[in-house]
Design an enzyme around this catalytic site. Sequence first.
Site, PDB file in Angstrom:
ATOM      1  N   HIS A  55       0.842  -1.215   0.000  1.00 27.26           N
ATOM      2  CA  HIS A  55       0.000   0.000   0.000  1.00 27.26           C
ATOM      3  C   HIS A  55       0.863   1.246   0.000  1.00 27.26           C
ATOM      4  O   HIS A  55       1.458   1.610   1.021  1.00 27.26           O
ATOM      5  CB  HIS A  55      -0.928  -0.001   1.216  1.00 27.26           C
ATOM      6  CG  HIS A  55      -1.925   1.122   1.210  1.00 27.26           C
ATOM      7  ND1 HIS A  55      -3.276   0.912   1.285  1.00 27.26           N
ATOM      8  CD2 HIS A  55      -1.768   2.469   1.140  1.00 27.26           C
ATOM      9  CE1 HIS A  55      -3.911   2.081   1.258  1.00 27.26           C
ATOM     10  NE2 HIS A  55      -3.007   3.041   1.179  1.00 27.26           N
ATOM     11  N   HIS A  57       1.320   5.370  -2.126  1.00 23.21           N
ATOM     12  CA  HIS A  57       0.782   6.356  -3.091  1.00 23.21           C
ATOM     13  C   HIS A  57       1.964   6.974  -3.831  1.00 23.21           C
ATOM     14  O   HIS A  57       2.532   7.969  -3.373  1.00 23.21           O
ATOM     15  CB  HIS A  57       0.000   7.444  -2.356  1.00 23.21           C
ATOM     16  CG  HIS A  57      -1.217   6.935  -1.661  1.00 23.21           C
ATOM     17  ND1 HIS A  57      -2.494   7.162  -2.131  1.00 23.21           N
ATOM     18  CD2 HIS A  57      -1.363   6.185  -0.544  1.00 23.21           C
ATOM     19  CE1 HIS A  57      -3.372   6.580  -1.324  1.00 23.21           C
ATOM     20  NE2 HIS A  57      -2.708   5.977  -0.349  1.00 23.21           N
ATOM     21  N   GLN A 150      -9.548   9.741  -4.414  1.00 23.61           N
ATOM     22  CA  GLN A 150      -9.154  10.475  -3.199  1.00 23.61           C
ATOM     23  C   GLN A 150     -10.276  11.359  -2.645  1.00 23.61           C
ATOM     24  O   GLN A 150     -10.437  11.495  -1.446  1.00 23.61           O
ATOM     25  CB  GLN A 150      -7.931  11.350  -3.528  1.00 23.61           C
ATOM     26  CG  GLN A 150      -7.467  12.256  -2.407  1.00 23.61           C
ATOM     27  CD  GLN A 150      -6.668  11.528  -1.346  1.00 23.61           C
ATOM     28  OE1 GLN A 150      -5.520  11.166  -1.554  1.00 23.61           O
ATOM     29  NE2 GLN A 150      -7.290  11.293  -0.219  1.00 23.61           N
ATOM     30  N   HIS A 208      -9.699   2.204   0.630  1.00 22.02           N
ATOM     31  CA  HIS A 208      -9.332   2.992   1.816  1.00 22.02           C
ATOM     32  C   HIS A 208     -10.573   2.979   2.697  1.00 22.02           C
ATOM     33  O   HIS A 208     -11.526   3.708   2.435  1.00 22.02           O
ATOM     34  CB  HIS A 208      -8.968   4.422   1.422  1.00 22.02           C
ATOM     35  CG  HIS A 208      -7.578   4.571   0.941  1.00 22.02           C
ATOM     36  ND1 HIS A 208      -7.119   3.987  -0.209  1.00 22.02           N
ATOM     37  CD2 HIS A 208      -6.511   5.231   1.487  1.00 22.02           C
ATOM     38  CE1 HIS A 208      -5.840   4.276  -0.360  1.00 22.02           C
ATOM     39  NE2 HIS A 208      -5.441   5.033   0.653  1.00 22.02           N
ATOM     40  N   GLU A 211     -10.764   5.070   7.357  1.00 21.34           N
ATOM     41  CA  GLU A 211      -9.517   5.671   7.860  1.00 21.34           C
ATOM     42  C   GLU A 211      -9.875   6.941   8.622  1.00 21.34           C
ATOM     43  O   GLU A 211      -9.669   8.066   8.158  1.00 21.34           O
ATOM     44  CB  GLU A 211      -8.546   5.984   6.710  1.00 21.34           C
ATOM     45  CG  GLU A 211      -7.169   6.396   7.227  1.00 21.34           C
ATOM     46  CD  GLU A 211      -6.203   6.799   6.131  1.00 21.34           C
ATOM     47  OE1 GLU A 211      -6.623   6.907   4.966  1.00 21.34           O
ATOM     48  OE2 GLU A 211      -5.021   7.027   6.450  1.00 21.34           O
ATOM     49  N   ASP A 307       2.373   3.411   2.819  1.00 24.05           N
ATOM     50  CA  ASP A 307       1.296   4.365   2.532  1.00 24.05           C
ATOM     51  C   ASP A 307       1.814   5.629   1.870  1.00 24.05           C
ATOM     52  O   ASP A 307       1.574   5.851   0.699  1.00 24.05           O
ATOM     53  CB  ASP A 307       0.504   4.686   3.816  1.00 24.05           C
ATOM     54  CG  ASP A 307      -0.872   5.285   3.513  1.00 24.05           C
ATOM     55  OD1 ASP A 307      -1.271   5.314   2.338  1.00 24.05           O
ATOM     56  OD2 ASP A 307      -1.545   5.725   4.467  1.00 24.05           O
ATOM     57  N   TRP A 313       0.742  13.736   3.633  1.00 22.74           N
ATOM     58  CA  TRP A 313       0.181  12.921   4.712  1.00 22.74           C
ATOM     59  C   TRP A 313       1.247  12.345   5.638  1.00 22.74           C
ATOM     60  O   TRP A 313       0.953  11.812   6.684  1.00 22.74           O
ATOM     61  CB  TRP A 313      -0.668  11.777   4.125  1.00 22.74           C
ATOM     62  CG  TRP A 313      -1.860  12.322   3.418  1.00 22.74           C
ATOM     63  CD1 TRP A 313      -3.050  12.672   3.984  1.00 22.74           C
ATOM     64  CD2 TRP A 313      -1.978  12.613   2.022  1.00 22.74           C
ATOM     65  NE1 TRP A 313      -3.892  13.169   3.021  1.00 22.74           N
ATOM     66  CE2 TRP A 313      -3.267  13.147   1.824  1.00 22.74           C
ATOM     67  CE3 TRP A 313      -1.122  12.488   0.928  1.00 22.74           C
ATOM     68  CZ2 TRP A 313      -3.723  13.533   0.561  1.00 22.74           C
ATOM     69  CZ3 TRP A 313      -1.579  12.887  -0.326  1.00 22.74           C
ATOM     70  CH2 TRP A 313      -2.861  13.402  -0.498  1.00 22.74           C
TER      71      TRP A 313
END
Length: 410
Positions: A55, A57, A150, A208, A211, A307, A313
């Site tokens: 996982h 991005h 997103q 997702h 979260e 992630d 983030w």
Amino acid sequence: MLIKNIVIENSAEITDIRIKDGKFERISKDISPLSGEEVIDCKGCMALPPFVESHVHLDTCLTAGDPCWNLSGTLFEGIECWAKRKEKLSKKDIKERAGKAIRMQASNGVQFVRTHVDVTDPTLIAIEAMLELKQDLKDIVDIQIVAFPQEGIMSYPNGEKLMENAVKMGADCIGAIPHFEFTREYSVESLNFIMKLAEKHNKLVDVHCDEIDDEASRGLETLACRAYEYGMGEMVTASHTTAMHSYNNAYVSKLFRLLKMSKINFVSNPLVNTHLQGRMDTYPKRRGVTRVKELLEAGINVSFGHDDIFDPWYPLGTGNMRDVLHMGLHVCQMMGYEEILNSYKLITHNGAKTLHLSNYGIKEGNPADFIVLNADNFYNALNEKAAVLYSYRKGKLIASETPSIKKVLF
Ligand SMILES: [Zn+2]
């Protein structure tokens, strides 16, 4: 090629491996070299199948502070910062940053990557860039691309159409973000929509899911229920599920029955979620990581992901899965000797199951994909931050590391 004196996955025995035509041809003790054969002596170090990043991005990586830093450290300010950075995205920009991150991952022994790619953008430029990169780098890494909405599916203009287009362009996997949709109804609708889309196109699913530190966020039960009804559980993954940290135990014990029946996979992202979650709490502050230990004890597949790598983030990260594991073992309180010794499975075999990989692992007949760590077992490798001495892909060396020499002058 002959690899001599190697320990495979914490095995008590030292063995040899012969590689021919890019595959593990023979694994046994005391193989004698053929004349002219290349021989690598691993001196009792350990071999593992390559790390799996289940996982990440890659379209957002290496953008922290550009154009603004996420000062509150929340997921939602991260989404706001990214909306500003998105305005100056170009294919070149995405390919350069993602390419750099993939090389960082490769240097840390990663050869399989599932990346979520934002599709809430009418140009779908990020998916286009990642599909090109996947092709360009196929000899060093297997990249799986998730169409990731997103900013929501039902809550974003033409969200459903953008998802369908991303799938037609070649995304391997379909995502969703039910906790970010405007309403609970949209959350359920978005999951119904993606499960139908996945079934129609025979695609994997990675959501997702919940979260958020909201105990009322229950996208997971809908996802698991649909996966069970469609008989697609092993193709479906629930990522994050941090709300499960806050669910009451009576609900969790009911939920686990469905989770087991559904056979879905879980990905937990302990670096990023210990950073992002609990931000609205005073004290006590929740850790905000899903119930990894309990899921594993229930026989449910869980892997760990990084992630975010240096983005809105998460302001740190070098693509090293052992940093993820180190944090995960602490925060999930999985620090027994055996738990640490076998924890590599969270970033190897369990990730391979999530990604639905075939022919993964150090076995005769499989592609000769493996890494060699400068330690004799994984407990020591993790504790000593052992170097990834070699990373081989189909028998070809794609990355290596020389251990540093530390001196103590007393
Ligand atoms: Zn994510």
